[in-house]
Design a protein around this motif. Structure first.
Motif, mmCIF file in Angstrom:
data_model
loop_
_atom_site.group_PDB
_atom_site.id
_atom_site.type_symbol
_atom_site.label_atom_id
_atom_site.label_comp_id
_atom_site.label_asym_id
_atom_site.label_seq_id
_atom_site.Cartn_x
_atom_site.Cartn_y
_atom_site.Cartn_z
ATOM 1 N N ILE A 104 0.837 -1.197 0.000
ATOM 2 C CA ILE A 104 0.000 0.000 0.000
ATOM 3 C C ILE A 104 0.872 1.247 0.000
ATOM 4 C CG2 ILE A 104 -1.718 1.318 1.305
ATOM 5 C CD1 ILE A 104 -2.811 -1.315 2.359
ATOM 6 N N ARG A 105 0.573 2.159 -0.913
ATOM 7 C CA ARG A 105 1.305 3.420 -1.022
ATOM 8 C C ARG A 105 1.223 4.192 0.294
ATOM 9 N NH1 ARG A 105 -1.094 5.037 -5.016
ATOM 10 N NH2 ARG A 105 0.350 4.665 -6.719
ATOM 11 N N ASN A 106 2.311 4.829 0.671
ATOM 12 C CA ASN A 106 2.407 5.659 1.888
ATOM 13 C C ASN A 106 2.296 4.860 3.188
ATOM 14 O OD1 ASN A 106 2.604 7.994 0.268
ATOM 15 N ND2 ASN A 106 0.366 8.184 0.175
ATOM 16 N N SER A 107 2.492 3.528 3.094
ATOM 17 C CA SER A 107 2.518 2.703 4.306
ATOM 18 C C SER A 107 3.963 2.288 4.580
ATOM 19 C CB SER A 107 1.635 1.466 4.138
ATOM 20 O OG SER A 107 2.180 0.591 3.152
ATOM 21 N N ASP A 108 4.182 1.568 5.677
ATOM 22 C CA ASP A 108 5.515 1.059 5.994
ATOM 23 C C ASP A 108 5.814 -0.107 5.044
ATOM 24 O OD1 ASP A 108 7.870 0.136 7.019
ATOM 25 O OD2 ASP A 108 7.040 -0.527 8.940
ATOM 26 N N LEU A 109 6.745 0.095 4.128
ATOM 27 C CA LEU A 109 7.062 -0.925 3.122
ATOM 28 C C LEU A 109 8.347 -1.680 3.430
ATOM 29 C CD1 LEU A 109 6.082 1.106 -0.075
ATOM 30 C CD2 LEU A 109 4.734 -0.656 1.087
ATOM 31 N N SER A 110 8.802 -1.609 4.673
ATOM 32 C CA SER A 110 9.990 -2.360 5.066
ATOM 33 C C SER A 110 9.611 -3.815 5.353
ATOM 34 C CB SER A 110 10.635 -1.735 6.303
ATOM 35 O OG SER A 110 9.722 -1.706 7.382
ATOM 36 N N TYR A 111 10.541 -4.729 5.083
ATOM 37 C CA TYR A 111 10.292 -6.153 5.297
ATOM 38 C C TYR A 111 10.541 -6.524 6.761
ATOM 39 C CZ TYR A 111 10.731 -6.381 0.172
ATOM 40 O OH TYR A 111 10.582 -6.189 -1.176
ATOM 41 N N ARG A 112 9.723 -7.462 7.270
ATOM 42 C CA ARG A 112 9.914 -7.952 8.632
ATOM 43 C C ARG A 112 9.497 -9.426 8.685
ATOM 44 N NH1 ARG A 112 5.449 -4.870 8.176
ATOM 45 N NH2 ARG A 112 3.486 -5.751 8.941
ATOM 46 N N HIS A 113 9.914 -10.095 9.723
ATOM 47 C CA HIS A 113 9.709 -11.542 9.806
ATOM 48 C C HIS A 113 8.250 -11.962 9.989
ATOM 49 C CE1 HIS A 113 13.836 -12.857 9.618
ATOM 50 N NE2 HIS A 113 14.181 -11.996 10.560
ATOM 51 N N ASP A 114 7.436 -11.125 10.600
ATOM 52 C CA ASP A 114 6.074 -11.548 10.916
ATOM 53 C C ASP A 114 5.057 -11.165 9.853
ATOM 54 O OD1 ASP A 114 6.269 -8.844 11.328
ATOM 55 O OD2 ASP A 114 5.007 -8.823 13.125
ATOM 56 N N MET A 115 5.505 -10.769 8.679
ATOM 57 C CA MET A 115 4.550 -10.271 7.685
ATOM 58 C C MET A 115 3.922 -11.409 6.877
ATOM 59 S SD MET A 115 7.047 -8.457 4.945
ATOM 60 C CE MET A 115 8.106 -9.395 3.847
ATOM 61 N N VAL A 116 2.749 -11.071 6.304
ATOM 62 C CA VAL A 116 1.972 -12.007 5.493
ATOM 63 C C VAL A 116 1.975 -11.507 4.054
ATOM 64 C CG1 VAL A 116 -0.294 -13.058 5.129
ATOM 65 C CG2 VAL A 116 0.509 -12.594 7.453
ATOM 66 N N VAL A 117 2.203 -12.426 3.103
ATOM 67 C CA VAL A 117 2.252 -12.063 1.692
ATOM 68 C C VAL A 117 1.232 -12.897 0.921
ATOM 69 C CG1 VAL A 117 3.702 -11.836 -0.362
ATOM 70 C CG2 VAL A 117 4.721 -11.556 1.912
ATOM 71 N N ALA A 118 0.351 -12.237 0.195
ATOM 72 C CA ALA A 118 -0.646 -12.923 -0.631
ATOM 73 C C ALA A 118 -0.116 -13.062 -2.055
ATOM 74 C CB ALA A 118 -1.959 -12.151 -0.638
ATOM 75 N N THR A 119 -0.291 -14.241 -2.657
ATOM 76 C CA THR A 119 0.300 -14.491 -3.967
ATOM 77 C C THR A 119 -0.243 -15.758 -4.604
ATOM 78 O OG1 THR A 119 2.401 -14.764 -5.148
ATOM 79 C CG2 THR A 119 2.225 -15.787 -2.967
ATOM 80 N N LYS A 120 -0.076 -15.856 -5.920
ATOM 81 C CA LYS A 120 -0.299 -17.113 -6.639
ATOM 82 C C LYS A 120 1.002 -17.910 -6.724
ATOM 83 C CE LYS A 120 -1.994 -15.222 -10.388
ATOM 84 N NZ LYS A 120 -2.567 -15.028 -11.750
ATOM 85 N N TYR A 121 2.079 -17.332 -6.219
ATOM 86 C CA TYR A 121 3.420 -17.908 -6.364
ATOM 87 C C TYR A 121 4.071 -18.125 -5.000
ATOM 88 C CZ TYR A 121 2.714 -16.147 -11.108
ATOM 89 O OH TYR A 121 2.202 -15.887 -12.356
ATOM 90 N N GLY A 171 -4.348 1.839 -5.221
ATOM 91 C CA GLY A 171 -3.574 2.460 -4.157
ATOM 92 C C GLY A 171 -2.337 1.699 -3.740
ATOM 93 N N LEU A 172 -1.833 0.836 -4.632
ATOM 94 C CA LEU A 172 -0.636 0.050 -4.326
ATOM 95 C C LEU A 172 0.552 0.571 -5.125
ATOM 96 C CD1 LEU A 172 -2.110 -3.575 -4.371
ATOM 97 C CD2 LEU A 172 -1.986 -1.985 -2.464
ATOM 98 N N ILE A 173 1.736 0.197 -4.671
ATOM 99 C CA ILE A 173 2.958 0.625 -5.338
ATOM 100 C C ILE A 173 3.939 -0.535 -5.396
ATOM 101 C CG2 ILE A 173 4.007 1.449 -3.171
ATOM 102 C CD1 ILE A 173 5.307 3.701 -4.814
ATOM 103 N N GLU A 174 4.677 -0.617 -6.490
ATOM 104 C CA GLU A 174 5.712 -1.649 -6.606
ATOM 105 C C GLU A 174 6.839 -1.361 -5.624
ATOM 106 O OE1 GLU A 174 7.100 -2.590 -10.577
ATOM 107 O OE2 GLU A 174 5.263 -1.708 -11.402
ATOM 108 N N VAL A 175 7.288 -2.403 -4.955
ATOM 109 C CA VAL A 175 8.394 -2.283 -4.006
ATOM 110 C C VAL A 175 9.682 -2.839 -4.611
ATOM 111 C CG1 VAL A 175 9.253 -2.946 -1.725
ATOM 112 C CG2 VAL A 175 6.814 -2.467 -2.054
ATOM 113 N N GLU A 176 9.560 -3.990 -5.265
ATOM 114 C CA GLU A 176 10.755 -4.655 -5.783
ATOM 115 C C GLU A 176 10.355 -5.679 -6.840
ATOM 116 O OE1 GLU A 176 14.830 -6.566 -3.817
ATOM 117 O OE2 GLU A 176 13.095 -6.084 -2.557
ATOM 118 N N THR A 177 11.203 -5.853 -7.846
ATOM 119 C CA THR A 177 10.982 -6.872 -8.868
ATOM 120 C C THR A 177 11.707 -8.154 -8.489
ATOM 121 O OG1 THR A 177 10.702 -5.261 -10.652
ATOM 122 C CG2 THR A 177 11.316 -7.488 -11.299
ATOM 123 N N ILE A 178 10.984 -9.258 -8.483
ATOM 124 C CA ILE A 178 11.583 -10.562 -8.174
ATOM 125 C C ILE A 178 12.207 -11.168 -9.419
ATOM 126 C CG2 ILE A 178 11.065 -12.929 -7.466
ATOM 127 C CD1 ILE A 178 8.940 -11.825 -5.603
#
Length: 209
Positions: A104-121, A171-178
């Motif tokens: 989400i744009r303007n949110s904390d976009l730093s990575y941390r261990h307890d985060m959840v990631v939604a994906t098809k991959y 309202g989302l923003i790219e953080v990094e390309t895998i």
């Protein structure tokens, strides 16, 4: 159907259309064999002794690995995610897209261990974050992935991006390309030996483009 018919698995949609256009241009198949407006799942080109099968994008490498198809066309992203044991013959150069981390744009976009990631991959996602020393929980979704961080289901998403407009509108923003992905021509490892000459001819014809 004649002996040694070459079975080709194609992903429904744009990649299938681009592949057939390429095959027509190179004389591998004939005009009118594949009808994209039809509900049929198989199309046989009697003159060139080649059968096309329309399958889900995620299933192409499975059909090829287990011998239901001799060759297939699939995105590099799907190929890596599936881990299928197949030959990767050629980069076809079309179907370009990027697999990206977005939040989400303007949110904390730093990575941390307890985060959840939604994906098809999930496999590519876990491997990517693990390479950064971050271990994440993944939630597998099949559609509307952009919604998940908006409603609090996930902190980030990992999804395919071409223009980025869908992210922007939500309202989302790219953080990094895998990784960057294009369509690949793949082949079955055992069936390729039986039909080696036919498949080699198709590969060389496509490669000549």
């Amino acid at each position: 159907m004649k002996e040694n018919c070459v079975n080709v698995a194609l992903p429904k949609g744009r990649l299938a259309e681009d592949t057939i256009e390429l095959f027509l241009k190179q004389g591998i198949t004939n005009e009118g064999v594949v009808d994209f407006n039809s509900r049929r799942l198989t199309f046989y080109d009697e003159k060139n002794n080649i059968k096309f099968m329309m399958v889900r994008n995620m299933d192409v490498s499975t059909y090829v690995e287990h011998g239901a198809a001799d060759i297939g066309v699939v995105g590099k992203d799907i190929l890596l995610e599936s881990g299928s044991d197949v030959y990767e013959y050629l980069d076809l150069g079309f179907g370009f897209c990027r697999l990206c981390v977005a939040g989400i744009r303007n949110s904390d976009l730093s990575y941390r261990h307890d985060m959840v990631v939604a994906t098809k991959y999930p496999m590519l996602t876990k491997n990517f974050f693990a390479s950064k020393g971050v271990f994440v929980e993944t939630i597998k979704l099949y559609g509307s992935i952009e919604l998940s961080p908006i409603v609090g289901l996930s902190d980030f998403i990992v999804d395919l991006v071409s223009t980025g407009q869908t992210l922007k509108k939500n309202g989302l923003i790219e953080v990094e390309t895998i990784l960057e992905s294009t369509a690949r021509l793949i082949g079955n490892k055992s069936m390729a030996k039986v039909k080696y000459d036919r498949i080699k001819e198709i590969i060389e014809t496509v490669e000549s483009v």
